[in-house]
Scaffold this motif. Structure first.
Motif, PDB file in Angstrom:
ATOM      1  N   LYS A 178      -2.997  11.704 -10.254  1.00  0.00           N
ATOM      2  CA  LYS A 178      -2.555  12.770  -9.354  1.00  0.00           C
ATOM      3  C   LYS A 178      -3.257  12.714  -8.006  1.00  0.00           C
ATOM      4  CE  LYS A 178      -2.012  17.806  -9.157  1.00  0.00           C
ATOM      5  NZ  LYS A 178      -2.227  19.095  -9.900  1.00  0.00           N
ATOM      6  N   ALA A 179      -4.569  12.447  -8.003  1.00  0.00           N
ATOM      7  CA  ALA A 179      -5.333  12.452  -6.751  1.00  0.00           C
ATOM      8  C   ALA A 179      -4.944  11.301  -5.818  1.00  0.00           C
ATOM      9  CB  ALA A 179      -6.829  12.398  -7.047  1.00  0.00           C
ATOM     10  N   ASP A 180      -4.284  10.268  -6.354  1.00  0.00           N
ATOM     11  CA  ASP A 180      -3.884   9.147  -5.497  1.00  0.00           C
ATOM     12  C   ASP A 180      -2.881   9.584  -4.433  1.00  0.00           C
ATOM     13  OD1 ASP A 180      -5.473   7.495  -7.078  1.00  0.00           O
ATOM     14  OD2 ASP A 180      -3.812   6.976  -8.418  1.00  0.00           O
ATOM     15  N   ARG A 181      -2.144  10.650  -4.708  1.00  0.00           N
ATOM     16  CA  ARG A 181      -1.151  11.147  -3.751  1.00  0.00           C
ATOM     17  C   ARG A 181      -1.792  11.923  -2.604  1.00  0.00           C
ATOM     18  NH1 ARG A 181       4.285  12.155  -6.384  1.00  0.00           N
ATOM     19  NH2 ARG A 181       4.200  11.289  -8.496  1.00  0.00           N
ATOM     20  N   THR A 182      -3.020  12.420  -2.822  1.00  0.00           N
ATOM     21  CA  THR A 182      -3.636  13.300  -1.825  1.00  0.00           C
ATOM     22  C   THR A 182      -4.852  12.692  -1.141  1.00  0.00           C
ATOM     23  OG1 THR A 182      -4.959  14.360  -3.564  1.00  0.00           O
ATOM     24  CG2 THR A 182      -2.842  15.364  -3.029  1.00  0.00           C
ATOM     25  N   MET A 183      -5.264  11.501  -1.554  1.00  0.00           N
ATOM     26  CA  MET A 183      -6.404  10.854  -0.914  1.00  0.00           C
ATOM     27  C   MET A 183      -6.072  10.540   0.540  1.00  0.00           C
ATOM     28  SD  MET A 183      -9.431   9.626  -0.985  1.00  0.00           S
ATOM     29  CE  MET A 183     -10.410   8.526   0.042  1.00  0.00           C
ATOM     30  N   PRO A 184      -6.933  10.935   1.501  1.00  0.00           N
ATOM     31  CA  PRO A 184      -6.697  10.577   2.900  1.00  0.00           C
ATOM     32  C   PRO A 184      -6.703   9.060   3.075  1.00  0.00           C
ATOM     33  CG  PRO A 184      -8.349  12.314   2.729  1.00  0.00           C
ATOM     34  CD  PRO A 184      -8.120  11.799   1.345  1.00  0.00           C
ATOM     35  N   VAL A 209     -15.234   4.704   3.882  1.00  0.00           N
ATOM     36  CA  VAL A 209     -14.087   3.789   3.895  1.00  0.00           C
ATOM     37  C   VAL A 209     -12.791   4.565   3.688  1.00  0.00           C
ATOM     38  CG1 VAL A 209     -12.958   1.850   2.735  1.00  0.00           C
ATOM     39  CG2 VAL A 209     -15.443   1.843   3.052  1.00  0.00           C
ATOM     40  N   PHE A 210     -11.888   4.473   4.654  1.00  0.00           N
ATOM     41  CA  PHE A 210     -10.534   4.968   4.470  1.00  0.00           C
ATOM     42  C   PHE A 210      -9.689   3.861   3.845  1.00  0.00           C
ATOM     43  CE2 PHE A 210     -11.632   8.430   7.209  1.00  0.00           C
ATOM     44  CZ  PHE A 210     -10.654   9.410   7.038  1.00  0.00           C
ATOM     45  N   PRO A 211      -9.042   4.093   2.711  1.00  0.00           N
ATOM     46  CA  PRO A 211      -8.149   3.076   2.155  1.00  0.00           C
ATOM     47  C   PRO A 211      -7.015   2.792   3.139  1.00  0.00           C
ATOM     48  CG  PRO A 211      -7.901   5.168   0.982  1.00  0.00           C
ATOM     49  CD  PRO A 211      -9.082   5.306   1.874  1.00  0.00           C
ATOM     50  N   ASP A 212      -6.700   1.518   3.321  1.00  0.00           N
ATOM     51  CA  ASP A 212      -5.724   1.103   4.332  1.00  0.00           C
ATOM     52  C   ASP A 212      -4.409   0.702   3.663  1.00  0.00           C
ATOM     53  OD1 ASP A 212      -4.337   0.180   6.487  1.00  0.00           O
ATOM     54  OD2 ASP A 212      -5.667  -1.513   6.912  1.00  0.00           O
ATOM     55  N   ALA A 252       0.077   0.655 -10.767  1.00  0.00           N
ATOM     56  CA  ALA A 252       0.037  -0.185  -9.568  1.00  0.00           C
ATOM     57  C   ALA A 252      -1.012  -1.266  -9.723  1.00  0.00           C
ATOM     58  CB  ALA A 252      -0.262   0.664  -8.333  1.00  0.00           C
ATOM     59  N   THR A 253      -0.724  -2.409  -9.142  1.00  0.00           N
ATOM     60  CA  THR A 253      -1.603  -3.579  -9.201  1.00  0.00           C
ATOM     61  C   THR A 253      -1.735  -4.161  -7.803  1.00  0.00           C
ATOM     62  OG1 THR A 253      -1.107  -4.176 -11.495  1.00  0.00           O
ATOM     63  CG2 THR A 253      -1.725  -5.961 -10.038  1.00  0.00           C
ATOM     64  N   LEU A 254      -2.921  -4.670  -7.489  1.00  0.00           N
ATOM     65  CA  LEU A 254      -3.153  -5.274  -6.179  1.00  0.00           C
ATOM     66  C   LEU A 254      -3.533  -6.740  -6.338  1.00  0.00           C
ATOM     67  CD1 LEU A 254      -3.321  -5.097  -3.150  1.00  0.00           C
ATOM     68  CD2 LEU A 254      -5.602  -4.085  -3.348  1.00  0.00           C
ATOM     69  N   ILE A 255      -2.805  -7.588  -5.620  1.00  0.00           N
ATOM     70  CA  ILE A 255      -3.056  -9.031  -5.621  1.00  0.00           C
ATOM     71  C   ILE A 255      -3.711  -9.386  -4.299  1.00  0.00           C
ATOM     72  CG2 ILE A 255      -2.020 -11.313  -5.842  1.00  0.00           C
ATOM     73  CD1 ILE A 255       0.431  -9.859  -7.132  1.00  0.00           C
ATOM     74  N   ARG A 262       4.918   9.838  -3.646  1.00  0.00           N
ATOM     75  CA  ARG A 262       4.794   8.999  -4.839  1.00  0.00           C
ATOM     76  C   ARG A 262       4.656   7.531  -4.434  1.00  0.00           C
ATOM     77  NH1 ARG A 262       9.568   8.489  -9.367  1.00  0.00           N
ATOM     78  NH2 ARG A 262       8.456   7.274 -10.950  1.00  0.00           N
ATOM     79  N   ALA A 263       5.474   7.097  -3.481  1.00  0.00           N
ATOM     80  CA  ALA A 263       5.409   5.713  -3.016  1.00  0.00           C
ATOM     81  C   ALA A 263       4.040   5.400  -2.432  1.00  0.00           C
ATOM     82  CB  ALA A 263       6.503   5.453  -1.981  1.00  0.00           C
ATOM     83  N   ARG A 264       3.551   6.280  -1.574  1.00  0.00           N
ATOM     84  CA  ARG A 264       2.245   6.041  -0.963  1.00  0.00           C
ATOM     85  C   ARG A 264       1.128   6.200  -1.982  1.00  0.00           C
ATOM     86  NH1 ARG A 264       3.265   9.065   4.927  1.00  0.00           N
ATOM     87  NH2 ARG A 264       4.817   7.539   5.658  1.00  0.00           N
ATOM     88  N   GLY A 265       1.316   7.098  -2.949  1.00  0.00           N
ATOM     89  CA  GLY A 265       0.317   7.255  -3.998  1.00  0.00           C
ATOM     90  C   GLY A 265       0.161   5.999  -4.829  1.00  0.00           C
ATOM     91  N   LEU A 266       1.264   5.287  -5.078  1.00  0.00           N
ATOM     92  CA  LEU A 266       1.188   4.041  -5.832  1.00  0.00           C
ATOM     93  C   LEU A 266       0.370   2.998  -5.078  1.00  0.00           C
ATOM     94  CD1 LEU A 266       4.855   3.977  -7.118  1.00  0.00           C
ATOM     95  CD2 LEU A 266       2.826   3.837  -8.586  1.00  0.00           C
ATOM     96  N   ALA A 267       0.566   2.907  -3.776  1.00  0.00           N
ATOM     97  CA  ALA A 267      -0.227   1.963  -2.979  1.00  0.00           C
ATOM     98  C   ALA A 267      -1.703   2.346  -3.003  1.00  0.00           C
ATOM     99  CB  ALA A 267       0.294   1.918  -1.547  1.00  0.00           C
ATOM    100  N   ALA A 268      -1.978   3.646  -2.890  1.00  0.00           N
ATOM    101  CA  ALA A 268      -3.368   4.108  -2.952  1.00  0.00           C
ATOM    102  C   ALA A 268      -3.968   3.815  -4.328  1.00  0.00           C
ATOM    103  CB  ALA A 268      -3.438   5.600  -2.648  1.00  0.00           C
TER     104      ALA A 268
END
Length: 244
Positions: free
Chosen positions: A65-71, A138-141, A26-29, A95-101
């Motif tokens: 793996k932890a990207d899927r479970t991060m609050p 900080v909660f990731p948004d 995943a990449t963030l612009i 998986r979709a939300r984990g990619l964003a995280a």
């Protein structure tokens, strides 16, 4: 085949490594809209790195793996979630939300910028990769991100990624950790560049193509309902399809 796909096909690259399955990435612009022209955040990779040395890129990396479970705070828009589960094997919402995280985590790891909110207290980090978000409160948004592009590295390359590109307004950054960019880091400098200014920089072809896709998306109004371009190689040629 579109001009974008043609340029990706014609980009010089060796394809004689043993074939491997692409890894989810995943990449963030980040886009700053405050000025007369939007600017995007890019980082120049260390010139001594074996993989893409010295070029400007968007911060990003592979799904962990932890990207899927991060609050997290908020959710992706419905169009982004649906498209992230399109044209994939075993699609799941986690998986979709984990990619964003993952895009948010990689942004922090490579630039020190934290995308999220400080209004909810401290999240409980699932591992050390996310510990700074807990320490800084900080909660990731996920609600700040929109899915804007996807590209899969061609076969028989030394590293292969199935990369999902997300975009977010720079105002989504709520904190910054200094000292993560420099001569001893993966990124040696950061730059906020207009789309026109990126033309003079050394960029991977896929990065340049995604920049042009995002520029066109902004001109079209940046609605989450706009389709997402997906680039993948088929029979030796890159093909551009749209995820509606």
């Amino acid at each position: 085949m579109t001009d974008f796909a043609t340029r990706l096909t014609q980009a010089e690259r060796r394809q004689d490594w043993p074939n491997v399955r692409p890894r989810d990435a995943a990449t963030l612009i980040l886009i700053d809209h405050k000025g007369k022209k939007p600017r995007v955040l890019m980082g120049r990779r260390h010139p001594k790195l074996k993989f893409m040395p010295g070029v400007f890129v968007f911060p990003g990396g592979r799904l962990e793996k932890a990207d899927r479970t991060m609050p997290v705070y908020g959710v992706l828009d419905a169009d982004s979630e649906r498209r992230l589960m399109t044209r994939v094997q075993r699609p799941t919402l986690s998986r979709a939300r984990g990619l964003a995280a993952a895009a948010i985590r990689e942004m922090y790891e490579e630039t020190g910028l934290l995308v999220g909110t400080r209004d909810l207290g401290a999240p409980q980090a699932p591992n050390d990769d996310w510990r700074v978000f807990e320490e800084r409160g900080v909660f990731p948004d996920l609600g700040a991100l929109t899915y804007v592009a996807r590209a899969i590295t061609p076969p028989r390359r030394p590293k292969r990624f199935d990369t999902r590109f997300f975009a977010a307004d720079a105002r989504a950054v709520c904190d910054e950790v200094k000292g993560l960019v420099g001569e001893d880091s993966e990124l040696v400098e950061l730059a906020w560049l207009t789309f026109a200014e990126t033309a003079a920089q050394e960029l991977p072809t896929v990065t340049r193509v995604v920049l042009e896709e995002v520029s066109q998306r902004i001109e079209a109004g940046s609605s989450p309902r706009l389709p997402v371009p997906f680039y993948a190689m088929h029979r030796g040629q890159f093909v551009r399809t749209l995820l509606d």
